[in-house]
Structures are given as structure tokens and as C-alpha cells.
Scaffold this motif. Structure first.
Motif, PDB file in Angstrom:
ATOM      1  N   MET A 152       6.788  22.538 -26.529  1.00 32.96           N
ATOM      2  CA  MET A 152       5.603  22.562 -26.943  1.00 32.96           C
ATOM      3  C   MET A 152       4.584  21.243 -26.268  1.00 32.96           C
ATOM      4  O   MET A 152       4.925  20.816 -25.610  1.00 32.96           O
ATOM      5  CB  MET A 152       5.561  21.607 -28.788  1.00 32.96           C
ATOM      6  CG  MET A 152       6.147  22.496 -29.890  1.00 32.96           C
ATOM      7  SD  MET A 152       5.939  21.943 -31.249  1.00 32.96           S
ATOM      8  CE  MET A 152       4.476  22.273 -31.854  1.00 32.96           C
ATOM      9  N   GLY A 153       2.577  22.778 -26.423  1.00 35.41           N
ATOM     10  CA  GLY A 153       1.976  21.688 -25.824  1.00 35.41           C
ATOM     11  C   GLY A 153       1.768  22.293 -24.021  1.00 35.41           C
ATOM     12  O   GLY A 153       2.809  22.589 -23.556  1.00 35.41           O
ATOM     13  N   SER A 154       1.122  21.804 -23.893  1.00 38.56           N
ATOM     14  CA  SER A 154       0.872  21.948 -22.232  1.00 38.56           C
ATOM     15  C   SER A 154       1.705  21.302 -21.238  1.00 38.56           C
ATOM     16  O   SER A 154       2.413  21.655 -19.983  1.00 38.56           O
ATOM     17  CB  SER A 154      -0.657  21.260 -21.764  1.00 38.56           C
ATOM     18  OG  SER A 154      -1.341  19.649 -22.144  1.00 38.56           O
ATOM     19  N   LYS A 155       2.372  20.342 -21.821  1.00 37.56           N
ATOM     20  CA  LYS A 155       3.214  19.107 -20.798  1.00 37.56           C
ATOM     21  C   LYS A 155       4.536  19.832 -21.473  1.00 37.56           C
ATOM     22  O   LYS A 155       5.875  19.470 -20.284  1.00 37.56           O
ATOM     23  CB  LYS A 155       3.366  17.593 -20.556  1.00 37.56           C
ATOM     24  CG  LYS A 155       1.390  17.084 -20.157  1.00 37.56           C
ATOM     25  CD  LYS A 155       1.807  15.287 -20.949  1.00 37.56           C
ATOM     26  CE  LYS A 155       0.795  14.775 -19.704  1.00 37.56           C
ATOM     27  NZ  LYS A 155       0.532  13.796 -19.801  1.00 37.56           N
ATOM     28  N   MET A 243      11.555  15.778 -21.535  1.00 40.08           N
ATOM     29  CA  MET A 243      12.453  15.614 -22.840  1.00 40.08           C
ATOM     30  C   MET A 243      11.253  14.811 -23.262  1.00 40.08           C
ATOM     31  O   MET A 243      11.296  13.981 -23.524  1.00 40.08           O
ATOM     32  CB  MET A 243      13.956  14.435 -22.601  1.00 40.08           C
ATOM     33  CG  MET A 243      14.732  15.536 -21.683  1.00 40.08           C
ATOM     34  SD  MET A 243      15.660  16.409 -23.219  1.00 40.08           S
ATOM     35  CE  MET A 243      17.060  17.060 -22.512  1.00 40.08           C
ATOM     36  N   PRO A 244      11.893  14.399 -24.985  1.00 33.88           N
ATOM     37  CA  PRO A 244      10.837  13.455 -25.789  1.00 33.88           C
ATOM     38  C   PRO A 244      10.600  12.252 -25.578  1.00 33.88           C
ATOM     39  O   PRO A 244      10.078  11.398 -25.260  1.00 33.88           O
ATOM     40  CB  PRO A 244      11.420  13.309 -26.804  1.00 33.88           C
ATOM     41  CG  PRO A 244      12.990  14.807 -26.909  1.00 33.88           C
ATOM     42  CD  PRO A 244      12.905  15.141 -25.459  1.00 33.88           C
ATOM     43  N   ASP A 245      11.768  11.461 -24.747  1.00 33.14           N
ATOM     44  CA  ASP A 245      11.478  10.226 -23.702  1.00 33.14           C
ATOM     45  C   ASP A 245      10.529  10.281 -22.726  1.00 33.14           C
ATOM     46  O   ASP A 245      10.797   9.459 -21.892  1.00 33.14           O
ATOM     47  CB  ASP A 245      12.999   9.661 -23.562  1.00 33.14           C
ATOM     48  CG  ASP A 245      13.932  10.360 -22.673  1.00 33.14           C
ATOM     49  OD1 ASP A 245      13.217  11.195 -22.092  1.00 33.14           O
ATOM     50  OD2 ASP A 245      15.334  10.152 -22.775  1.00 33.14           O
ATOM     51  N   GLY A 246       9.666  11.278 -21.882  1.00 31.90           N
ATOM     52  CA  GLY A 246       9.272  11.449 -21.072  1.00 31.90           C
ATOM     53  C   GLY A 246      10.070  12.083 -19.883  1.00 31.90           C
ATOM     54  O   GLY A 246       9.026  12.349 -18.376  1.00 31.90           O
ATOM     55  N   ARG A 247      11.450  12.516 -19.545  1.00 30.33           N
ATOM     56  CA  ARG A 247      11.938  12.323 -18.479  1.00 30.33           C
ATOM     57  C   ARG A 247      11.540  14.592 -18.150  1.00 30.33           C
ATOM     58  O   ARG A 247      11.108  15.328 -18.553  1.00 30.33           O
ATOM     59  CB  ARG A 247      12.822  12.341 -18.716  1.00 30.33           C
ATOM     60  CG  ARG A 247      13.992  10.876 -18.884  1.00 30.33           C
ATOM     61  CD  ARG A 247      15.442  11.496 -18.825  1.00 30.33           C
ATOM     62  NE  ARG A 247      15.964  11.759 -20.056  1.00 30.33           N
ATOM     63  CZ  ARG A 247      17.507  12.308 -19.994  1.00 30.33           C
ATOM     64  NH1 ARG A 247      17.870  11.833 -19.780  1.00 30.33           N
ATOM     65  NH2 ARG A 247      16.867  12.457 -21.697  1.00 30.33           N
ATOM     66  N   ASN A 254      21.249  18.917 -19.743  1.00 27.66           N
ATOM     67  CA  ASN A 254      21.666  17.628 -19.414  1.00 27.66           C
ATOM     68  C   ASN A 254      20.175  17.652 -19.007  1.00 27.66           C
ATOM     69  O   ASN A 254      20.409  16.429 -17.972  1.00 27.66           O
ATOM     70  CB  ASN A 254      22.357  18.851 -18.703  1.00 27.66           C
ATOM     71  CG  ASN A 254      23.549  18.854 -19.519  1.00 27.66           C
ATOM     72  OD1 ASN A 254      24.239  17.842 -20.175  1.00 27.66           O
ATOM     73  ND2 ASN A 254      24.457  20.121 -18.891  1.00 27.66           N
ATOM     74  N   CYS A 255      18.936  17.571 -18.484  1.00 25.21           N
ATOM     75  CA  CYS A 255      18.167  16.912 -18.201  1.00 25.21           C
ATOM     76  C   CYS A 255      18.495  18.310 -16.082  1.00 25.21           C
ATOM     77  O   CYS A 255      16.634  18.591 -16.185  1.00 25.21           O
ATOM     78  CB  CYS A 255      17.759  15.679 -17.725  1.00 25.21           C
ATOM     79  SG  CYS A 255      16.406  15.979 -17.776  1.00 25.21           S
TER      80      CYS A 255
END
Length: 257
Positions: A152-155, A243-247, A254-255
Motif C-alpha cells: 500500500m502507498g507510494s512506498k 517491510m513494516p519495519d522500513g526494510r 524473506n525480504c
């Protein structure tokens, strides 16, 4: 000569208190019939029943009465007593349904949550849909909650949506919400229990917008040029996300590949 006893203010007060005690004692004996609702849920889930009452048959009352029961988060076991009758504005009310508000927490922040519902319908007449009570123990109905992820969102931050559905006797997920139909005259003093489980694997919220690889799920870049994931094209192109933590990540959960 007949003796006449004077009722002093002090004596009248004692008599009044005694009368009130008798009334209270009588009310406690004639308790309202109820049934017990229990829930067995994953640790990160809470549930809140909303009981709906409608006017009893033959009474000229309109509308309905709501009673919401809440239990603090993390309290186990989950158990509520739900009255089968109620009184509102002088009218007799009967329980018609219970909506079970389910809240699942998927992250550390208060906003990292999603809501779903299950329900109990109360019937006056027997039918094929009514669940019979077992000879002993609670009547158990089951459900499974599935976490669906999207960006969601531009990021393109990851967010999760909760989807809860009923399970049949063989544990197969149904299209309908978890719930049960119950017969009113069988409910008093009984226990009804919801056993709610969590699907082991998370799935994309949008079908055909993500591709599963050996490293994890990858969100597609399509032909629309939007910020969020899009319908996959051939050959597929992919978008990074957060990710929600900004990663910054390329595969979920797994990122990194």
C-alpha cells in the motif's frame, strides 16, 4: 385494652431495609437463563461477542437491543455468559443472534491489525441447519483465519488483511464465515465453543499479482504504472517493496533473495 405499637422513623427504616433484602433475595433466585460461549484462538487474536435481542412474539415493541461483551486482550480462557432474554423499555426481548468480532494482530503497532466476524444464529424451530448438542461437553464449531498480504502507498509498505472462514467436519475451508445455527430451547445452561486456527502459510491478497519463487513471493510490475503491485505480465517484471519495519525488500517474507 389493645396495645398499639407506634412505628418510629427508626423502625420504619429497619422494615424497609428488610423488605429490600427479601426482594433482592427473590430476584437472585429467578435468574435469567443463559448459555456459555467459549473461544479457543491463536495467541495474537481476541474476540468480542455482540448479542442482538428482538422483541418477544406478540409484543408491540419495535427495534432491538444490543449488549456488547468485551474481554481484555491476552486473557485466557476466553469465556462469556450470554443471556437468552433481556428487557428493554418495559418490553421482553429474546436473543436472535450473536455476532463475533474477531481481531487479529499481525505486527507490533496498534494499527497492525485486521478485523473479521463469525456468528451464531438462534432459531425457534428445528431445521437441517441447526447444530444438535452432543450428549456431553460443548457444541464445537471451527474456523480458520488466513492472513493475506499486499502493498500500500507510494512506498509500497506491506500490510495484511485477515480472512476467516468456517471449516466443515473434515477440516475443509468453506466459502462462508465461521458460525452455527442453534435452537433456542436447547441452549439454556449449555456451552458453545469456537475453535479458531491460523493458516500456516500467508497468501497474496490479489490473485495473479505476485509470483512465488524458491526465495519467496515477488510483487509484479504490470502495464498500469501504479505504485502498488499490479497484474503480472509475460515475461514478469517485479517491484521492490518495504517491510513494516522500513526494510527495502524484493521477496516476501524473506525480504532478500
Amino acid at each position: 385494652m389493645m396495645h398499639v405499637r407506634r412505628f418510629t422513623p427508626q423502625l420504619l427504616q429497619v422494615l424497609f431495609v428488610s423488605a429490600m433484602a427479601l426482594v433482592a433475595s427473590g430476584c437472585s433466585i429467578a435468574q435469567t437463563e443463559s448459555f456459555t460461549f467459549q473461544a479457543d484462538m491463536p495467541e495474537n487474536f481476541t474476540i468480542s461477542p455482540m448479542a442482538y435481542y428482538a422483541s418477544a412474539s406478540g409484543e408491540s415493541c419495535s427495534g432491538h437491543n444490543l449488549i456488547q461483551s468485551e474481554q481484555p486482550k491476552g486473557v485466557r480462557p476466553v469465556e462469556f455468559k450470554l443471556p437468552l432474554t433481556d428487557t428493554a423499555k418495559g418490553c421482553s426481548m429474546v436473543l436472535t443472534k450473536v455476532v463475533l468480532h474477531i481481531e487479529g494482530q499481525w505486527g507490533k503497532r496498534d494499527l497492525d491489525m485486521s478485523l473479521q466476524t463469525a456468528g451464531l444464529s438462534i432459531r425457534d424451530e428445528p431445521s437441517e441447519k441447526v447444530r444438535p448438542f452432543p450428549t456431553s461437553g460443548p457444541l464445537v464449531f471451527q474456523g480458520q483465519c488466513q492472513w493475506l498480504f499486499r502493498t500500500m502507498g507510494s512506498k509500497r509498505f506491506i500490510r495484511k488483511i485477515l480472512q476467516c472462514r468456517g471449516l466443515d467436519a473434515n477440516g475443509v475451508v468453506q466459502k462462508s464465515l465461521a458460525g452455527a445455527a442453534l435452537q433456542r430451547d436447547q441452549l439454556a445452561g449449555k456451552t458453545v465453543k469456537l475453535v479458531l486456527t491460523e493458516a500456516k502459510e500467508e497468501l497474496p491478497y490479489f490473485d495473479r499479482y505476485w509470483i512465488k519463487t524458491t526465495s519467496g513471493w515477488k510483487p509484479c510490475k504490470g502495464n498500469w504504472g501504479r505504485d502498488i503491485e499490479e497484474l503480472c505480465v509475460t515475461p514478469p517484471q517485479f517491484k521492490p517493496f518495504k517491510m513494516p519495519d522500513g526494510r527495502d525488500c524484493t521477496v516476501y517474507p524473506n525480504c532478500t533473495e
